[in-house]
Design an enzyme around this catalytic site. Structure first.
Site: not given
Ligand SMILES: *Cc1c(COP(=O)(O)O)cnc(C)c1O
Ligand code: SF4
Length: 411
Positions: A172, A159, A155-156, A168, A175, A177, A373, A336, A380
Site C-alpha cells: 500500500c 496487549r 506499549r499498552y 504483503c 503504508c 511501516r 496514533d 500518521d 491511539k
Molecule cells: C493499535 C495498537 C494496539 C491495539 O490497540 P487497541 O486500541 O486495543 O486496538 C496495541 N499495541 C500497539 C503498539 C498498537 O499500536
Molecule cells: S498497510 Fe502496509 S503492512 Fe498493511 S497490507 Fe498495506 S503494505 Fe502491508
C-alpha cells in the site's frame, strides 16, 4: 419470553421447526447458508483486468497463482492501465525505496483511464512519495523504541503487537511501516518469532496479542497454525487478532482449509483494512463470509486518505457495506507522520466532519472510533466532535446530531 403463536400456519410452524433438528436447520448451523440475492447484488465481482481476461478460473481463484503473477514492473503495469507521465516517473524514482506489487485481482479493480481512481492511488506510486517534509518521521509511532525484543511492540499494559512477517500481497502506498515492509533484510526470521513467543510467555500481564506485519497471511497455514497454537497454549492469552489486508487485496487467500485451521484457535478476531466501497467485491464478501461463518469476529481499520475516502458519503457507503459483510467498522486512523505519505494526509477537521456525519444519522454500528496514533509513541487518542455545549452547575447542556440542545441534570 413466551411466544404465543397466532397463526397456526405461520409462527407455529416456525416454532416447530426450531424445536426439532431438521435437516435444514442442521445445514444452516453447520455452514453453507447463502445470503439473500439482494444483499449479494450489492457486491459485484471485481472482474478481470486487461491482461487476464483469458486466465482460467482455477488459476484466477488460486491465491498462489495471484501471488506469483503480481504486477511488479513498469512493463506489466502498462498492460493494466494507461499510465500517466507522473506515475511513470514516480515508479522509476520510488522503486528502490518501497517496492510496487499488486495482485492481478486488486489491479483489476483499478480504473485503467482514471489516475485518481481510489484503488490506483493506494497501489501505484505517485510523485508525492518522494517528498519528505521536515515534520515527517521515520518511525512516527516509536514502535522500535517500545520494542523489548525485536518483533514485539509492548506499549499498552495488557496487549502487544507481534510482527511475524514483512511481506504483503500488495504494498500500500500509504503504508505506515514503509521503513520495514517489503524489505527482505528485515524479514522476521524463525528465531525472532520464537523470541517473541518467549516474551509473551514470560509476561502474564499480556492477555491480547495483535498479530501484524507486514501481513501475517503471507505465512503458510502450517506456520500460522503453529504460531496460533503456541499462543493458545499460554494460559494468560485470552484473545488474539490477526491484522490482515488479504481480505482486500487477495481474498482468494481465505480458503476453506485456512478457516478450518482458524476454528481450532477460537476466540479469533480478524481486523482488516478496507478503505473504499469499491474494494467490497463479491470475492471480498465471500472471504468475509467464510471467516464470519467460521466464528471469527471481524473488524475494519480504515485509514483516512486524501482523494480516496476523505468524504462522509464514501465512508458511510463503505461502513454500510462492511456491516452487510459482517465486518464491524472499528477504527478510522488519521494518516500518521510517516515519510513519503504527506500527499495522503487530510486535516483532522475532515475526520471530525466524517464522524459528525455518521453519528445519529446512521446505525451506531457504522460509527467507528476516529483516532490519532500519537507521534512519539503516545498510543491511539480518540477524536470526537464536541457534544457538550456548556455546563451550568449540575446541568450539562448537550446538543444532538441535529444541533438541538438538551439539558441533563446531574445528581
Ligand atoms: C493499535 C495498537 C494496539 C491495539 O490497540 P487497541 O486500541 O486495543 O486496538 C496495541 N499495541 C500497539 C503498539 C498498537 O499500536
Ligand atoms: S498497510 Fe502496509 S503492512 Fe498493511 S497490507 Fe498495506 S503494505 Fe502491508
Amino acid at each position: 419470553m413466551s411466544v404465543t403463536p397466532t397463526k397456526p400456519d405461520g409462527d407455529l410452524v416456525q416454532l416447530e421447526i426450531r424445536g426439532r433438528s431438521t435437516e435444514a436447520n442442521r445445514r444452516a448451523a453447520s455452514g453453507d447458508p447463502r445470503p439473500v440475492q439482494h444483499i449479494l447484488d450489492r457486491f459485484p465481482s471485481g472482474g478481470r483486468g486487461r491482461p487476464w481476461v483469458d486466465v482460467p478460473d482455477e488459476d484466477w481463484n488460486d491465491w498462489r497463482w495471484q501471488q506469483r503473477n503480481r504486477v511488479t514492473t513498469l512493463e506489466e503495469l502498462e498492460k493494466v492501465i494507461d499510465l500517466t507521465e507522473e506515475e511513470r516517473n514516480a515508479f522509476e524514482e520510488s522503486h528502490a525505496r518501497f517496492h510496487m506489487a499488486i495482485t492481478p485481482y486488486y489491479a483489476s479493480l483499478m480504473d485503467p483511464e482514471d489516475p485518481n481512481c481510489p484503488i490506483r492511488l493506494q497501489s501505484v506510486p505517485k510523485m508525492g512519495e518522494l517528498l519528505v517534509l521536515p515534520t515527517d518521521l521515520e518511525d512516527p509511532l516509536a514502535e522500535e523504541r517500545d520494542m523489548p525484543v525485536p518483533g514485539i511492540t509492548h506499549r499498552y499494559p495488557d496487549r502487544v503487537l507481534f510482527y511475524i512477517t514483512h511481506n504483503c500481497p500488495v504494498y500500500c502506498r500509504h503504508c505506515t511501516r514503509k521503513r520495514k515492509v517489503s524489505d527482505p533484510s528485515s524479514a522476521a526470521a524463525k528465531k525472532q518469532i520464537e523470541d517473541g513467543l518467549a516474551y509473551i510467555e514470560a509476561h502474564p500481564e499480556i492477555r491480547d496479542v495483535v498479530i501484524s506485519g507486514g501481513d501475517p497471511l503471507s505465512l503458510s497455514d502450517e506456520r500460522l497454525d503453529y504460531i496460533l497454537g503456541r499462543l493458545r497454549a499460554i494460559p494468560h492469552i485470552e484473545i488474539f487478532r490477526l491484522g490482515t489486508r488479504n481480505l482486500v487485496t487477495l481474498p482468494q487467500r481465505i480458503t476453506d482449509d485456512f478457516v478450518y485451521m482458524l476454528r481450532k484457535h477460537h476466540p479469533v478476531y480478524v481486523n482488516t483494512h478496507f478503505n473504499h466501497p469499491k474494494e467490497l467485491t463479491e470475492e471480498a464478501f465471500e472471504a468475509c463470509r467464510k471467516l464470519a461463518d467460521a466464528g471469527c469476529v471481524l473488524g475494519n481499520q480504515m485509514v483516512l486518505l486524501k482523494g480516496v475516502n476523505d468524504d462522509p458519503k464514501i465512508v458511510k457507503e463503505l461502513n454500510h457495506k462492511l456491516l452487510m459483510a459482517r465486518v464491524r467498522p472499528y477504527y478510522i486512523y488519521q494518516c500518521d507522520l510517516s515519510q513519503g505519505i504527506s500527499h495522503f494526509r487530510t486535516s483532522v477537521e475532515k475526520g471530525l466532519e466524517i464522524i459528525e456525519a455518521l453519528r445519529g444519522h446512521t446505525s451506531g454500528l457504522a460509527v467507528p472510533h476516529y483516532v490519532i496514533d500519537a507521534p512519539g509513541g503516545g498510543g491511539k487518542i480518540p477524536m470526537l466532535p464536541s457534544y457538550v455545549v456548556r455546563r451550568d452547575g449540575k446541568q450539562i447542556v448537550l446538543r444532538n446530531y441535529q444541533f438541538k440542545e438538551f439539558v441533563y441534570e446531574e445528581p
